[in-house]
Design a protein around this motif. Structure first.
Motif, PDB file in Angstrom:
ATOM      1  N   UNK A 152      -0.086  20.000 -33.829  1.00  0.00           N
ATOM      2  CA  UNK A 152      -1.488  19.748 -33.497  1.00  0.00           C
ATOM      3  C   UNK A 152      -2.362  19.497 -34.726  1.00  0.00           C
ATOM      4  N   UNK A 153      -2.180  20.306 -35.785  1.00  0.00           N
ATOM      5  CA  UNK A 153      -2.967  20.077 -36.984  1.00  0.00           C
ATOM      6  C   UNK A 153      -2.561  18.798 -37.685  1.00  0.00           C
ATOM      7  N   UNK A 154      -1.266  18.605 -37.879  1.00  0.00           N
ATOM      8  CA  UNK A 154      -0.780  17.386 -38.540  1.00  0.00           C
ATOM      9  C   UNK A 154      -1.141  16.150 -37.738  1.00  0.00           C
ATOM     10  N   UNK A 155      -1.105  16.262 -36.420  1.00  0.00           N
ATOM     11  CA  UNK A 155      -1.477  15.137 -35.567  1.00  0.00           C
ATOM     12  C   UNK A 155      -2.946  14.775 -35.747  1.00  0.00           C
ATOM     13  N   UNK A 156      -3.772  15.764 -36.019  1.00  0.00           N
ATOM     14  CA  UNK A 156      -5.187  15.499 -36.278  1.00  0.00           C
ATOM     15  C   UNK A 156      -5.375  14.643 -37.522  1.00  0.00           C
ATOM     16  N   UNK A 157      -4.430  14.720 -38.449  1.00  0.00           N
ATOM     17  CA  UNK A 157      -4.475  13.920 -39.675  1.00  0.00           C
ATOM     18  C   UNK A 157      -3.854  12.543 -39.486  1.00  0.00           C
ATOM     19  N   UNK A 158      -2.946  12.422 -38.514  1.00  0.00           N
ATOM     20  CA  UNK A 158      -2.214  11.179 -38.293  1.00  0.00           C
ATOM     21  C   UNK A 158      -3.124  10.106 -37.711  1.00  0.00           C
TER      22      UNK A 158
END
Length: 413
Positions: A152-158
């Motif tokens: 979820x956090x990494x996806x927010x950056x993607x």
């Protein structure tokens, strides 16, 4: 049906069709139907369950830097498994310490450099995201086209909206700017931004490389504004681009505050890392982050074997040499359907004139080559660093025919 396949006689061994049917009946469909059921490999060659061989020009998406069944990696994992596989982070082991020391040295770090181990690139970027929050500034700036993971956090950056949209609302405070646009970066980084997170080469976007000037500007802007510069080396790290890390290939004088790693570090054994420099190394306090499996002795023994073998076999130099060889060979085809070849070392994107990349991937697999499309007109190659020039040449020689077949299919559709 769950037979002991390895004990069955050859005449009753399950086929590709049998196994893909069982796959569909037992695994979640998040990856779609698998193109192959692979059985074994050696070097840059893999074999499927029906005995057909393929030249692996993708290496598990830049993971298998030593190829398949490399003796040094097999021995390291086997020997460590016979001693200790897991001990928890209440304790440490020699492989964990040695791998951290090797990463400190390879990154150009000093006495203030520290390493946190985890299990994947997404988890490394989650740690980086949390590190950014330790600045007490909630904002993070990333670039359009960036890929940083799917948790979820990494996806927010993607960047890719199709990945993010089904799970919104995501973590707030993320600002996107055009990649390689210095002025947009300057405008976005203010006193609410804790970090800028960038890839030195955007692999998923089509192997798009940052210029030295862009990385220098990112370092200058973040230093001026008091933000962290975090370089995502998940795909570009561990000698993939011809140096230990991609930023060293492009602008070695630029020292980030942190880098994230995974993929090639374990040679196929899951491991990730966050490496911090200077003041960033003291920002996490005890208990503020963790990972049950992070830094376990098995994965770290694999990482030590990978880094040692890259040094012993001079694979950084080989990545540079064979990357240049690949570019020259493709250019010598003088095929007007190929626009250019992007990237560094053995992370390359062959840019096509027409949107045929996915069709070429399928035709290539039928011809015995594993490659990848990162968009309608880009073929990505990220082969094992142990691949040979002769093996690369077989693919380059086949490329015009693969383009012919893709064009014929496109025209008939």
């Amino acid at each position: 049906m769950n037979p002991a396949d390895h004990d069955a006689p050859a005449s009753t061994m399950p086929t590709h069709g049998d196994l893909t049917q069982r796959y569909g009946a037992s695994l979640m469909g998040v990856f779609g139907a698998p193109g192959l059921v692979l059985e074994r490999g050696e070097g840059a060659v893999v074999r499927d369950v029906e005995g057909r061989e393929y030249l692996d020009l993708l290496a598990g998406i830049a993971v298998n830097v030593l190829g398949h069944a490399h003796p040094a990696l097999v021995a390291a994992v086997s020997e460590q498994a016979a001693k200790l596989i897991h001990v928890s982070n209440f304790f440490t082991t020699r492989p964990q310490i040695e791998l951290a020391e090797r990463l400190v040295a390879a990154s150009g770090g000093d006495a203030d450099t520290r390493v946190f181990f985890c299990n994947s690139g997404a988890e490394a970027n989650e740690a980086a995201f949390k590190l950014a929050r330790r600045t007490a500034r909630p904002g993070v700036v990333v670039a359009d086209g960036g890929f940083h993971g799917r948790t979820l956090g990494a996806l927010s950056l993607t960047s890719k909206q199709a990945y993010r949209e089904p799970f919104e609302p995501l973590v707030p405070g993320v600002t996107r700017v055009p990649y390689h646009d210095v002025e947009a970066l300057r405008a976005a980084v203010d006193d609410t931004v804790g970090a800028v997170i960038l890839e030195p080469i955007q692999g998923e976007a089509g192997v798009i490389e940052a210029s030295p000037e862009y990385l220098r500007a990112a370092r200058e802007v973040t230093r001026e504004r008091g933000a962290l510069l975090i370089i995502d080396e998940v795909q570009t790290g561990v000698a993939r681009t011809g140096e230990w890390f991609g930023f060293q290939t492009i602008a070695p004088e630029v020292m980030p505050d942190a880098i994230t790693l995974a993929k090639g570090l374990g040679g196929g054994v899951p491991i990730g890392a966050l490496v911090t420099f200077g003041a960033a190394s003291t920002m996490f306090e005890a208990g503020q982050h963790g990972s049950t499996f992070g830094g376990n002795p098995l994965a770290c023994a694999a990482g030590v074997a990978v880094m040692r073998t890259i040094e012993d076999e001079r694979l950084r130099e080989q990545a540079r040499r064979l990357g240049e060889h690949l570019v020259a060979a493709v250019e010598n085809l003088d095929d007007e359907r190929v626009v250019t070849v992007r990237g560094r070392g053995l992370l390359r994107g062959i840019v096509l004139r027409d949107p045929l990349a996915q069709r070429v991937v399928v035709r290539a697999r039928e011809a015995g080559f594993i490659i990848n499309a990162t968009g309608p007109d880009v073929i990505r190659l990220a082969p094992p660093l142990v691949i040979t020039g002769e093996q690369i040449d077989t693919f380059v020689a086949a490329l015009p025919g693969l383009l012919d077949a893709a064009e014929t299919e496109e025209n008939a559709s």
